[in-house]
Scaffold this motif. Structure first.
Motif, PDB file in Angstrom:
ATOM      1  N   ARG A   1      13.814  84.065  64.779  1.00 40.79           N
ATOM      2  CA  ARG A   1      14.717  83.373  63.859  1.00 40.79           C
ATOM      3  C   ARG A   1      15.180  84.371  62.811  1.00 40.79           C
ATOM      4  O   ARG A   1      14.380  84.866  62.020  1.00 40.79           O
ATOM      5  CB  ARG A   1      14.004  82.192  63.207  1.00 40.79           C
ATOM      6  CG  ARG A   1      14.914  81.273  62.435  1.00 40.79           C
ATOM      7  CD  ARG A   1      14.132  80.056  61.948  1.00 40.79           C
ATOM      8  NE  ARG A   1      13.583  79.298  63.050  1.00 40.79           N
ATOM      9  CZ  ARG A   1      14.224  78.350  63.711  1.00 40.79           C
ATOM     10  NH1 ARG A   1      15.462  78.029  63.360  1.00 40.79           N
ATOM     11  NH2 ARG A   1      13.656  77.703  64.703  1.00 40.79           N
ATOM     12  N   LEU A   2      16.476  84.673  62.812  1.00 38.64           N
ATOM     13  CA  LEU A   2      17.037  85.718  61.964  1.00 38.64           C
ATOM     14  C   LEU A   2      18.024  85.128  60.969  1.00 38.64           C
ATOM     15  O   LEU A   2      18.922  84.385  61.358  1.00 38.64           O
ATOM     16  CB  LEU A   2      17.741  86.771  62.831  1.00 38.64           C
ATOM     17  CG  LEU A   2      18.383  87.953  62.113  1.00 38.64           C
ATOM     18  CD1 LEU A   2      17.329  88.775  61.393  1.00 38.64           C
ATOM     19  CD2 LEU A   2      19.146  88.816  63.103  1.00 38.64           C
ATOM     20  N   SER A   3      17.834  85.463  59.693  1.00 45.53           N
ATOM     21  CA  SER A   3      18.763  85.033  58.646  1.00 45.53           C
ATOM     22  C   SER A   3      19.357  86.256  57.968  1.00 45.53           C
ATOM     23  O   SER A   3      18.628  87.187  57.600  1.00 45.53           O
ATOM     24  CB  SER A   3      18.043  84.176  57.606  1.00 45.53           C
ATOM     25  OG  SER A   3      17.589  82.968  58.170  1.00 45.53           O
ATOM     26  N   ILE A   4      20.673  86.248  57.817  1.00 51.75           N
ATOM     27  CA  ILE A   4      21.383  87.350  57.155  1.00 51.75           C
ATOM     28  C   ILE A   4      21.935  86.817  55.838  1.00 51.75           C
ATOM     29  O   ILE A   4      22.750  85.884  55.834  1.00 51.75           O
ATOM     30  CB  ILE A   4      22.543  87.886  58.004  1.00 51.75           C
ATOM     31  CG1 ILE A   4      22.113  88.082  59.462  1.00 51.75           C
ATOM     32  CG2 ILE A   4      23.105  89.171  57.408  1.00 51.75           C
ATOM     33  CD1 ILE A   4      21.061  89.130  59.666  1.00 51.75           C
ATOM     34  N   LEU A   5      21.492  87.405  54.730  1.00 45.57           N
ATOM     35  CA  LEU A   5      21.904  86.894  53.417  1.00 45.57           C
ATOM     36  C   LEU A   5      22.719  87.938  52.651  1.00 45.57           C
ATOM     37  O   LEU A   5      22.560  89.129  52.850  1.00 45.57           O
ATOM     38  CB  LEU A   5      20.665  86.496  52.606  1.00 45.57           C
ATOM     39  CG  LEU A   5      19.723  85.478  53.292  1.00 45.57           C
ATOM     40  CD1 LEU A   5      18.521  85.228  52.418  1.00 45.57           C
ATOM     41  CD2 LEU A   5      20.472  84.188  53.565  1.00 45.57           C
TER      42      LEU A   5
ATOM     43  N   ALA B   1      24.260  94.202  59.927  1.00 48.67           N
ATOM     44  CA  ALA B   1      24.065  92.759  59.950  1.00 48.67           C
ATOM     45  C   ALA B   1      25.147  92.029  59.155  1.00 48.67           C
ATOM     46  O   ALA B   1      25.513  92.451  58.040  1.00 48.67           O
ATOM     47  CB  ALA B   1      22.686  92.422  59.397  1.00 48.67           C
ATOM     48  N   ALA B   2      25.639  90.946  59.740  1.00 51.58           N
ATOM     49  CA  ALA B   2      26.655  90.104  59.108  1.00 51.58           C
ATOM     50  C   ALA B   2      26.148  88.660  59.094  1.00 51.58           C
ATOM     51  O   ALA B   2      25.363  88.270  59.962  1.00 51.58           O
ATOM     52  CB  ALA B   2      27.967  90.190  59.883  1.00 51.58           C
ATOM     53  N   PRO B   3      26.609  87.861  58.108  1.00 53.93           N
ATOM     54  CA  PRO B   3      26.152  86.463  58.033  1.00 53.93           C
ATOM     55  C   PRO B   3      26.367  85.684  59.335  1.00 53.93           C
ATOM     56  O   PRO B   3      25.579  84.791  59.661  1.00 53.93           O
ATOM     57  CB  PRO B   3      26.988  85.894  56.891  1.00 53.93           C
ATOM     58  CG  PRO B   3      27.272  87.073  56.025  1.00 53.93           C
ATOM     59  CD  PRO B   3      27.460  88.233  56.966  1.00 53.93           C
ATOM     60  N   SER B   4      27.412  86.032  60.084  1.00 53.45           N
ATOM     61  CA  SER B   4      27.689  85.332  61.344  1.00 53.45           C
ATOM     62  C   SER B   4      26.614  85.574  62.400  1.00 53.45           C
ATOM     63  O   SER B   4      26.583  84.878  63.423  1.00 53.45           O
ATOM     64  CB  SER B   4      29.039  85.777  61.907  1.00 53.45           C
ATOM     65  OG  SER B   4      29.017  87.169  62.193  1.00 53.45           O
ATOM     66  N   GLN B   5      25.749  86.543  62.159  1.00 53.07           N
ATOM     67  CA  GLN B   5      24.673  86.821  63.108  1.00 53.07           C
ATOM     68  C   GLN B   5      23.389  86.052  62.781  1.00 53.07           C
ATOM     69  O   GLN B   5      22.374  86.227  63.469  1.00 53.07           O
ATOM     70  CB  GLN B   5      24.400  88.323  63.169  1.00 53.07           C
ATOM     71  CG  GLN B   5      25.566  89.111  63.745  1.00 53.07           C
ATOM     72  CD  GLN B   5      25.325  90.601  63.743  1.00 53.07           C
ATOM     73  OE1 GLN B   5      25.035  91.194  62.698  1.00 53.07           O
ATOM     74  NE2 GLN B   5      25.465  91.220  64.900  1.00 53.07           N
ATOM     75  N   THR B   6      23.440  85.226  61.768  1.00 54.39           N
ATOM     76  CA  THR B   6      22.317  84.316  61.494  1.00 54.39           C
ATOM     77  C   THR B   6      22.190  83.358  62.666  1.00 54.39           C
ATOM     78  O   THR B   6      23.128  82.628  62.992  1.00 54.39           O
ATOM     79  CB  THR B   6      22.559  83.544  60.189  1.00 54.39           C
ATOM     80  OG1 THR B   6      22.542  84.453  59.096  1.00 54.39           O
ATOM     81  CG2 THR B   6      21.491  82.475  59.987  1.00 54.39           C
ATOM     82  N   SER B   7      21.035  83.372  63.315  1.00 54.23           N
ATOM     83  CA  SER B   7      20.868  82.594  64.525  1.00 54.23           C
ATOM     84  C   SER B   7      19.417  82.697  64.989  1.00 54.23           C
ATOM     85  O   SER B   7      18.605  83.388  64.381  1.00 54.23           O
ATOM     86  CB  SER B   7      21.810  83.130  65.619  1.00 54.23           C
ATOM     87  OG  SER B   7      21.821  82.284  66.753  1.00 54.23           O
ATOM     88  N   VAL B   8      19.122  81.999  66.063  1.00 49.57           N
ATOM     89  CA  VAL B   8      17.839  82.173  66.751  1.00 49.57           C
ATOM     90  C   VAL B   8      18.117  82.942  68.036  1.00 49.57           C
ATOM     91  O   VAL B   8      18.981  82.551  68.820  1.00 49.57           O
ATOM     92  CB  VAL B   8      17.152  80.837  67.064  1.00 49.57           C
ATOM     93  CG1 VAL B   8      15.805  81.089  67.749  1.00 49.57           C
ATOM     94  CG2 VAL B   8      16.957  80.013  65.805  1.00 49.57           C
ATOM     95  N   TYR B   9      17.404  84.021  68.230  1.00 48.94           N
ATOM     96  CA  TYR B   9      17.632  84.900  69.365  1.00 48.94           C
ATOM     97  C   TYR B   9      16.514  84.732  70.391  1.00 48.94           C
ATOM     98  O   TYR B   9      15.335  84.781  70.051  1.00 48.94           O
ATOM     99  CB  TYR B   9      17.702  86.352  68.898  1.00 48.94           C
ATOM    100  CG  TYR B   9      18.930  86.629  68.077  1.00 48.94           C
ATOM    101  CD1 TYR B   9      18.960  86.352  66.706  1.00 48.94           C
ATOM    102  CD2 TYR B   9      20.082  87.133  68.670  1.00 48.94           C
ATOM    103  CE1 TYR B   9      20.094  86.573  65.961  1.00 48.94           C
ATOM    104  CE2 TYR B   9      21.230  87.365  67.920  1.00 48.94           C
ATOM    105  CZ  TYR B   9      21.227  87.085  66.565  1.00 48.94           C
ATOM    106  OH  TYR B   9      22.360  87.304  65.831  1.00 48.94           O
TER     107      TYR B   9
END
Lengths: 114, 114
Positions: free
Chosen positions: A110-114, A81-89
């Protein structure tokens, strides 16, 4: 008839973790899709499948993998997982690629990458 | 490369007003165009689908038009109601191959005030 079901609804990951977003449909649809939706942007196609055992890349496939072992299920995997993959899928399905067949969408993850 | 834009990004109207949402696309060689509705925290619901050979489609208080030569589509909502409040997205399908051929606009967020 539940339509398209996505789990989980929300998830927070740390950078470098992996996870699988689940999608299942009970409409016996051949075609299934994964999209991501970023704030203020339209949906972008990640991967799609035209039937069990057949998958292909969409517009933004990097960092993701999919499989389609059954007609009903189309999981999306994030390996690192990378921050750029924070998104709604969003997962979607349709019966065929015919021009008059609409896509049916799940409620999203809803996915958040921290 | 096909690009889809929607103007305005947000719209607020009083209940009962008729309104028009706009969608523009850069490549007129499309297969079909769909209008979707998205409620907060939910997936997309297909409203109307216009095939490339058609000029308009109607469903209840909704009417969608398509002008391929000018690269435009409009969604007309008659006698708006608070329940119409949602984000409306248009999507253009570029060809019969369902793979990489769906391009979404960013959406118009509609608020209908009681």
């Amino acid at each position: 008839n539940a339509g398209v079901t996505q789990t989980p609804k929300f998830r927070i990951l740390k950078i470098g973790q992996s996870m699988t977003l689940q999608c299942t449909q009970d409409m016996n649809h051949n075609y299934m899709y994964w999209y991501r939706q970023d704030p203020g942007m339209g949906l972008k196609l990640i991967y799609y499948s035209v039937g069990a055992g057949i998958t292909d890349k969409g517009e933004v496939p990097n960092g993701y993998n999919v499989s389609r072992s059954t007609t009903e299920d189309f999981p999306l995997r994030l390996e690192l997982a990378a921050p750029s993959q924070t998104s709604v899928y969003f997962c979607a399905s349709s019966y065929s690629s015919s021009s008059n067949q609409p896509q049916h969408f799940g409620d999203g993850t809803r996915l958040s990458i921290l | 490369k096909q690009e889809v834009t929607q103007i305005p990004a947000a719209l607020s109207v009083p209940e009962g007003e008729n309104l028009v949402l706009n969608c523009s696309f850069t490549d007129s060689a499309i297969y079909n165009l769909q209008w979707f509705r998205q409620d907060p925290g939910k997936g997309l619901t297909s409203l109307l689908l216009i095939q490339s050979s058609q000029r308009e489609q109607t469903s209840g208080r909704l009417n969608a038009s398509l002008d391929k030569s000018s690269g435009r589509s409009t969604l007309y909502i008659a006698a708006s109601q608070p329940g119409d409040s949602a984000t409306y997205l248009c999507a253009v399908r570029r060809g019969k191959n369902y793979g990489q051929n769906f391009v979404f606009g960013p959406g118009t967020r509609l608020s209908v005030l009681p």
